[in-house]
Design a protein around this motif. Structure first.
Motif, PDB file in Angstrom:
ATOM      1  N   ASN A 100       0.808  -1.209   0.000  1.00 36.43           N
ATOM      2  CA  ASN A 100       0.000   0.000   0.000  1.00 36.43           C
ATOM      3  C   ASN A 100       0.848   1.269   0.000  1.00 36.43           C
ATOM      4  O   ASN A 100       0.433   2.289  -0.552  1.00 36.43           O
ATOM      5  N   SER A 228      -9.091   6.193  -1.941  1.00 40.65           N
ATOM      6  CA  SER A 228     -10.442   6.732  -1.858  1.00 40.65           C
ATOM      7  C   SER A 228     -10.847   6.950  -0.408  1.00 40.65           C
ATOM      8  O   SER A 228     -10.717   6.066   0.439  1.00 40.65           O
ATOM      9  N   ASP A 233     -13.970   2.201   0.948  1.00 39.44           N
ATOM     10  CA  ASP A 233     -13.495   1.621  -0.316  1.00 39.44           C
ATOM     11  C   ASP A 233     -12.002   1.310  -0.269  1.00 39.44           C
ATOM     12  O   ASP A 233     -11.548   0.299  -0.811  1.00 39.44           O
ATOM     13  N   ILE A 236     -11.372  -1.873   1.650  1.00 38.71           N
ATOM     14  CA  ILE A 236     -11.799  -3.058   0.886  1.00 38.71           C
ATOM     15  C   ILE A 236     -10.677  -3.515  -0.036  1.00 38.71           C
ATOM     16  O   ILE A 236     -10.352  -4.703  -0.119  1.00 38.71           O
ATOM     17  N   ASP A 237     -10.059  -2.569  -0.739  1.00 42.81           N
ATOM     18  CA  ASP A 237      -8.950  -2.924  -1.627  1.00 42.81           C
ATOM     19  C   ASP A 237      -7.803  -3.551  -0.842  1.00 42.81           C
ATOM     20  O   ASP A 237      -7.250  -4.581  -1.242  1.00 42.81           O
ATOM     21  N   CYS A 240      -8.700  -7.055   0.327  1.00 39.96           N
ATOM     22  CA  CYS A 240      -8.749  -8.035  -0.762  1.00 39.96           C
ATOM     23  C   CYS A 240      -7.389  -8.672  -0.996  1.00 39.96           C
ATOM     24  O   CYS A 240      -7.298  -9.880  -1.251  1.00 39.96           O
ATOM     25  N   VAL A 311      -5.345  -2.393  -8.341  1.00 41.27           N
ATOM     26  CA  VAL A 311      -6.481  -2.129  -7.464  1.00 41.27           C
ATOM     27  C   VAL A 311      -7.350  -3.379  -7.468  1.00 41.27           C
ATOM     28  O   VAL A 311      -7.653  -3.946  -8.525  1.00 41.27           O
ATOM     29  N   THR A 313     -10.499  -3.889  -5.804  1.00 40.86           N
ATOM     30  CA  THR A 313     -11.910  -3.807  -5.419  1.00 40.86           C
ATOM     31  C   THR A 313     -12.801  -4.595  -6.374  1.00 40.86           C
ATOM     32  O   THR A 313     -13.856  -5.093  -5.964  1.00 40.86           O
ATOM     33  N   GLU A 314     -12.396  -4.741  -7.628  1.00 43.21           N
ATOM     34  CA  GLU A 314     -13.185  -5.533  -8.585  1.00 43.21           C
ATOM     35  C   GLU A 314     -13.039  -7.033  -8.336  1.00 43.21           C
ATOM     36  O   GLU A 314     -13.746  -7.836  -8.951  1.00 43.21           O
ATOM     37  N   ASN A 315     -12.138  -7.413  -7.469  1.00 45.34           N
ATOM     38  CA  ASN A 315     -11.920  -8.827  -7.137  1.00 45.34           C
ATOM     39  C   ASN A 315     -12.562  -9.201  -5.804  1.00 45.34           C
ATOM     40  O   ASN A 315     -12.181 -10.184  -5.178  1.00 45.34           O
ATOM     41  N   PHE A 316     -13.549  -8.409  -5.401  1.00 41.66           N
ATOM     42  CA  PHE A 316     -14.198  -8.593  -4.103  1.00 41.66           C
ATOM     43  C   PHE A 316     -14.787  -9.999  -3.963  1.00 41.66           C
ATOM     44  O   PHE A 316     -14.604 -10.663  -2.936  1.00 41.66           O
ATOM     45  N   TYR A 382     -23.408  -9.928  -2.437  1.00 41.87           N
ATOM     46  CA  TYR A 382     -22.778  -9.494  -3.682  1.00 41.87           C
ATOM     47  C   TYR A 382     -23.522 -10.075  -4.889  1.00 41.87           C
ATOM     48  O   TYR A 382     -23.828  -9.364  -5.853  1.00 41.87           O
TER      49      TYR A 382
END
Length: 483
Positions: A100, A228, A233, A236-237, A240, A311, A313-316, A382
């Protein structure tokens, strides 16, 4: 040959193979979990590992790093094969701290921190959880205020942070004192105002110190991460990355206990034969082995279709499913290993097995980083959002991450369309995660044979056990509906 060695030899460049074998040889010689003291990990031993590049896989090349997603997956698997707590130790510092800073830090922050972690035996922690908010992170009480000189003043308490007593640097999440919907993430030196006020005596993972911490720190503006601020948000990233890595830990860990349990069953004499001649012992061994195979399939998915440097977040969906399914299988494997070891499985430092520590170390995995019950609920929620009004069972039949897994299911799954209460969502999340697991197993079988981490018979066994899991969950859900 262990599972991590197979992964190394088949999928990496010679430079990476050499690097990973160096780390593996150090772990094998010095840090096996059944011989290394079950206590806080000494800094001089951490230096032995970092001097050989342990932290470099998540550090960009321009700061002396190796910058490799595939490497960190294999590295975490190797560490878990020999010592599960040290695998967690490594994951936290690389994926929750270094990642990060490298991804979201300002140029000034990266220039300050990353050269230090590439050359020194430092420890970085992640301070998110608090004593009074549990899994509902939006209720955190740690706050930040920006001062007139631009610095941020962060105050509050955190707890259950790995390295509570020992981390040199911290990534701290805090809420805007004037806006409850805005969150910030800051890099803070321990000496700037991070103080441990209570040490916890955790049941397992003794290599890592935990406790309750008080924060009263002023940090320069450049140490705020460019993440963000809306809701959670950013967290969450970050979570993940941690959750996706769990399959690397479970692959290494279950691979080891499977080898140990198999050896124990062969050597333990029972009458005129051995423990391995007993039919139910054979069943337990196959059950542990299926957990290894499932974890290898999940790891193959993460290695090939995800990248910790992106990133996430799309892999939640897969992050929740992988964390929950992997850690369920870790605990299941450890319990079966202990049963096979009998009375010796309840002894610390038993000379012929590591079952007691395996169970204590793996037990927490289904609880931390979001309890698995919560994650299963979130998986269902989800899918409900993605469904756009169609039944969940129909959505899963077209969803790329589940549709091939469903081809293994030849019985009614209409129960997935009943989500009237929280308990039903948890049950259905368990089913969906296992369908995802079936999907990952199927995906591995599309690879060339020499690229697969397991044999066809292991694949069939893993499918059979996941199908049995699904049927069991359906029965439990039906039982709940009658209570």
């Amino acid at each position: 040959m262990g599972s991590s060695s197979v992964t190394i030899d088949k999928h990496h460049t010679q430079e990476t193979v050499t690097f990973l074998h160096t780390i593996e040889s150090i772990m094998q010689k010095h840090y096996r979990s059944n011989t290394f003291p079950n206590e806080a990990f000494p800094r001089e031993d951490w230096k032995r590992l970092t001097d050989n590049g342990l932290l470099l896989s998540m550090i960009p090349v321009e700061y002396g790093g190796r910058d490799s997603h595939e490497e960190i997956c294999a590295l975490i698997e190797i560490m878990a094969k020999y010592n599960l707590p040290l695998s967690m130790y490594t994951m936290i510092i690389t994926l929750l701290f270094i990642r990060n800073v490298a991804k979201y830090g300002s140029q000034e922050l990266k220039d300050e921190v990353l050269p230090l972690f590439s050359t020194e035996a430092l420890v970085g922690g992640f301070a998110l959880t608090e004593p009074h908010c549990g899994s509902n992170l939006s209720r955190m009480c740690t706050v930040y205020r920006q001062e007139a000189d631009g610095r941020y003043h962060i105050t509050g308490q955190k707890h259950w942070q790995a390295f509570s007593l020992s981390a040199d640097w911290w990534l701290i999440a805090a809420k805007n004192a004037e806006n409850n919907n805005e969150f910030g993430y800051f890099i803070v030196k321990r000496s700037e105002g991070f103080r441990n006020i209570e040490e916890y005596n955790a049941l397992g993972l003794k290599a890592i110190d935990y406790g309750r911490n008080e924060i009263d720190a002023y940090v320069p503006a450049y140490r705020r991460l460019n993440v963000s601020a809306e809701r959670l948000d950013g967290a969450i990233d970050m979570l993940c990355a941690s959750r996706l890595s769990m399959c690397a830990m479970s692959s290494g860990f279950i691979g080891r206990i499977y080898e140990e349990a198999t050896e124990r069953a062969a050597q333990r004499k029972i009458g005129n034969g051995a423990l391995q001649d007993i039919a139910y012992v054979q069943y337990r061994l196959k059950l542990i082995g299926s957990g290894k195979t499932i974890s290898q399939a999940l790891l193959s998915f993460v290695s090939r279709y995800n990248d910790f440097r992106n990133v996430l977040t799309e892999n939640f969906f897969e992050a929740q499913a992988i964390k929950a399914l992997s850690t369920d299988k870790m605990l299941e494997g450890a319990l079966n290993y202990q049963q096979i070891c009998g009375g010796d499985g309840y002894r610390y430092n038993a000379p012929n097995n590591s079952a007691a520590y395996a169970l204590l170390d793996s037990r927490v995995y289904t609880v931390f980083d979001g309890t698995n019950d919560l994650l299963y609920q979130q998986i269902t929620e989800y899918c409900l959002k993605q469904c756009e009004g169609i039944p969940v069972s129909r959505f899963l039949a077209t969803y790329d991450k589940t549709r091939f897994g469903l081809k293994h299911v030849n019985f009614d799954l209409s129960i997935l369309d009943k989500n009237d209460n929280q308990a039903q969502k948890v049950f259905n999340g368990q089913i969906i995660a296992r369908i995802f697991g079936l999907n990952c197993l199927n995906d591995v079988m599309q690879l060339e044979e020499e690229q697969r981490p397991f044999e066809y018979e292991e694949y069939i066994n893993a499918v059979s056990f996941l199908i049995a899991d699904i049927k069991k969950v359906i029965t439990e859900s039906e039982c709940f509906s009658r209570i």
